[in-house]
Scaffold this motif. Structure first.
Motif, PDB file in Angstrom:
ATOM      1  N   GLN A  84       0.851  -1.184   0.000  1.00  0.00           N
ATOM      2  CA  GLN A  84       0.000   0.000   0.000  1.00  0.00           C
ATOM      3  C   GLN A  84       0.886   1.232   0.000  1.00  0.00           C
ATOM      4  O   GLN A  84       1.818   1.344   0.810  1.00  0.00           O
ATOM      5  N   VAL A  90      -0.753   7.811  -2.834  1.00  0.00           N
ATOM      6  CA  VAL A  90      -0.722   8.268  -4.218  1.00  0.00           C
ATOM      7  C   VAL A  90       0.310   9.372  -4.395  1.00  0.00           C
ATOM      8  O   VAL A  90       0.486  10.236  -3.527  1.00  0.00           O
ATOM      9  N   ASP A 104      -5.013   6.176  -7.107  1.00  0.00           N
ATOM     10  CA  ASP A 104      -5.478   5.232  -6.092  1.00  0.00           C
ATOM     11  C   ASP A 104      -6.015   3.969  -6.758  1.00  0.00           C
ATOM     12  O   ASP A 104      -6.204   3.903  -7.966  1.00  0.00           O
ATOM     13  N   GLU A 150      -1.404  -1.326  -3.982  1.00  0.00           N
ATOM     14  CA  GLU A 150      -2.582  -0.470  -3.894  1.00  0.00           C
ATOM     15  C   GLU A 150      -2.183   0.971  -3.633  1.00  0.00           C
ATOM     16  O   GLU A 150      -1.396   1.264  -2.720  1.00  0.00           O
ATOM     17  N   VAL A 169      -3.208   4.552  -2.231  1.00  0.00           N
ATOM     18  CA  VAL A 169      -4.138   5.070  -1.229  1.00  0.00           C
ATOM     19  C   VAL A 169      -4.104   6.588  -1.277  1.00  0.00           C
ATOM     20  O   VAL A 169      -3.029   7.196  -1.183  1.00  0.00           O
ATOM     21  N   ALA A 170      -5.299   7.238  -1.412  1.00  0.00           N
ATOM     22  CA  ALA A 170      -5.362   8.699  -1.430  1.00  0.00           C
ATOM     23  C   ALA A 170      -4.936   9.249  -0.083  1.00  0.00           C
ATOM     24  O   ALA A 170      -5.215   8.663   0.978  1.00  0.00           O
TER      25      ALA A 170
END
Length: 415
Positions: free
Chosen positions: A285, A288, A332, A352, A354-355
């Protein structure tokens, strides 16, 4: 004058560069006086003499005294060959570093020889290789026909060594005497088998480990699996060549030609693992517009330099000498990350994006959430709230005490 002088100087420069090549002197020639004689020393006239050297050749016909004059480049290695209806020379005569002078070339009367090959138990053998040699030189070579025969034509009369080799049979030598225009020699050969041991190793390593359970296919003889020591022994025909194929799950299949002689021997065959690439990210993760470090390794878990990293099919970086690279995550959601090198592509791994707002919200929720109080904590809070100015006093008790003190003071003033 100046406009005429410049072209003249340029012309002189061009001539000075071109002249050495264009006006190079031809190579010096020397004359060889070649005399062709038979085995008795008699001159052979009317024979065609061919002199050849690197880059050229010359042909002359010998006169009645057996001589011919041939001009050749000085210092060249010259090969002299003779053609005649009655005489022949098995191997051309070579004049090294020609410098002119007299050269004698001996020839012999022509003859032919037939070698017939058969099995020791009887029966003609086709496909046997027959070699006729003399004084260490191969004079004729070929394979036997369906009748087991091979014929060497237009060779010198004299003594020869005949060698016969056929897969599955021991090599056999015989002598052959060619005194007249024709001779025949029968050679019987014996069948034979030897033990051939095949070993399989992983030759990626400096000290290759043995591989058990590898499949070895030896020509049409069948296929066999290697034992715990990485080898397998089988009986094979002597003097034979086999196409040997080695395979094992997780390894590349290899094929090579193995030649078996006339004694037991071991052949070690090397194979290597099927090329693969693996991408290992530091995190799965990533915020962004931030980067994540990934490392690429191969089928031997060794780092891979100069591998191209792709995010959702778009190239974003190349690994360094340690197999590492930082790659950006620009949006994202889930992204497929793959590595490519030398036609090999890794399985995708998912990173992934993530914002930042989502991450902050998650962090805030995690930071302000309070746990449910325990029974002891509730009791403690209740006790603390009922405390007055001192230990053991409630708020009501404190008020009554204050009124009592006030009343006592008033009484004393009255008195």
């Amino acid at each position: 004058m100046r406009t005429k002088y410049v072209p003249f100087v340029a012309l002189l420069v061009v001539l000075s560069v071109v002249a050495p090549t264009a006006m190079a002197a031809p190579q010096q020639q020397v004359t060889l006086t070649v005399t062709v004689v038979d085995q008795s020393g008699d001159s052979v006239g009317g024979a065609t003499l061919t002199a050849s050297w690197d880059g050229g050749e010359a042909t002359e016909t010998t006169r009645s005294n057996g001589q011919a004059l041939v001009d050749v480049p000085q210092g060249a290695d010259v090969s002299l060959d003779v053609e005649d209806d009655e005489y022949v020379r098995n191997v051309p005569k070579v004049v090294s570093s020609a410098d002119g002078g007299d050269v004698t070339v001996e020839v012999a009367k022509k003859g032919s020889a037939t070698v017939r090959v058969e099995a020791e138990q009887g029966g003609a053998l086709s496909g046997a290789t027959v070699t006729l040699s003399r004084d260490g030189d191969t004079v004729a070579e070929g394979t036997t026909n369906d009748n087991g025969g091979f014929r060497a034509q237009d060779i010198e009369r004299g003594e020869y060594t005949v060698e016969v080799v056929k897969p599955g049979y021991y090599a056999t030598e015989r002598s052959l005497t060619l005194q007249q225009s024709f001779a025949i020699q029968t050679v019987a050969v014996e069948e034979g088998r030897v033990t051939a041991r095949f070993g399989v190793v992983d030759d990626h390593f400096e000290e290759p480990p043995v591989l058990s359970g590898a499949t070895v296919k030896v020509g049409s003889l069948g296929q066999f699996n290697t034992s715990d020591d990485g080898t397998r022994a089988i009986e094979v025909p002597v003097n034979a060549q086999f196409e040997v194929r080695v395979s094992k799950p997780g390894y590349q299949t290899t094929t090579q030609t193995v030649t078996i002689g006339e004694s037991d021997e071991t052949t070690v065959l090397g194979i290597q693992r099927t090329p693969t690439l693996t991408v290992d990210p530091a995190n799965t993760q990533v915020v962004v517009n931030q980067t994540v470090e990934v490392q690429v390794t191969d089928e031997y878990d060794e780092t891979v330099a100069n591998a191209t990293l792709q995010v959702d099919g778009e190239a974003v970086g190349t690994t360094d000498a340690q197999g590492r690279v930082r790659i950006p995550i620009d949006s994202d959601g889930e992204h497929d990350v793959t590595a490519l090198k030398d036609g090999v592509t890794s399985d995708p791994i998912v990173v992934e994006g993530v914002a930042r707002a989502q991450q902050t919200q998650q962090s805030t929720m995690t930071g302000t959430a309070a746990p449910e109080p325990t029974a002891s904590e509730t009791a403690s809070e209740t006790t603390t709230e009922s405390s007055g100015t001192g230990p053991g006093f409630t708020s009501v008790a404190a008020l009554l005490a204050l009124l009592a003190v006030t009343a006592l003071t008033a009484v004393r003033r009255t008195q």
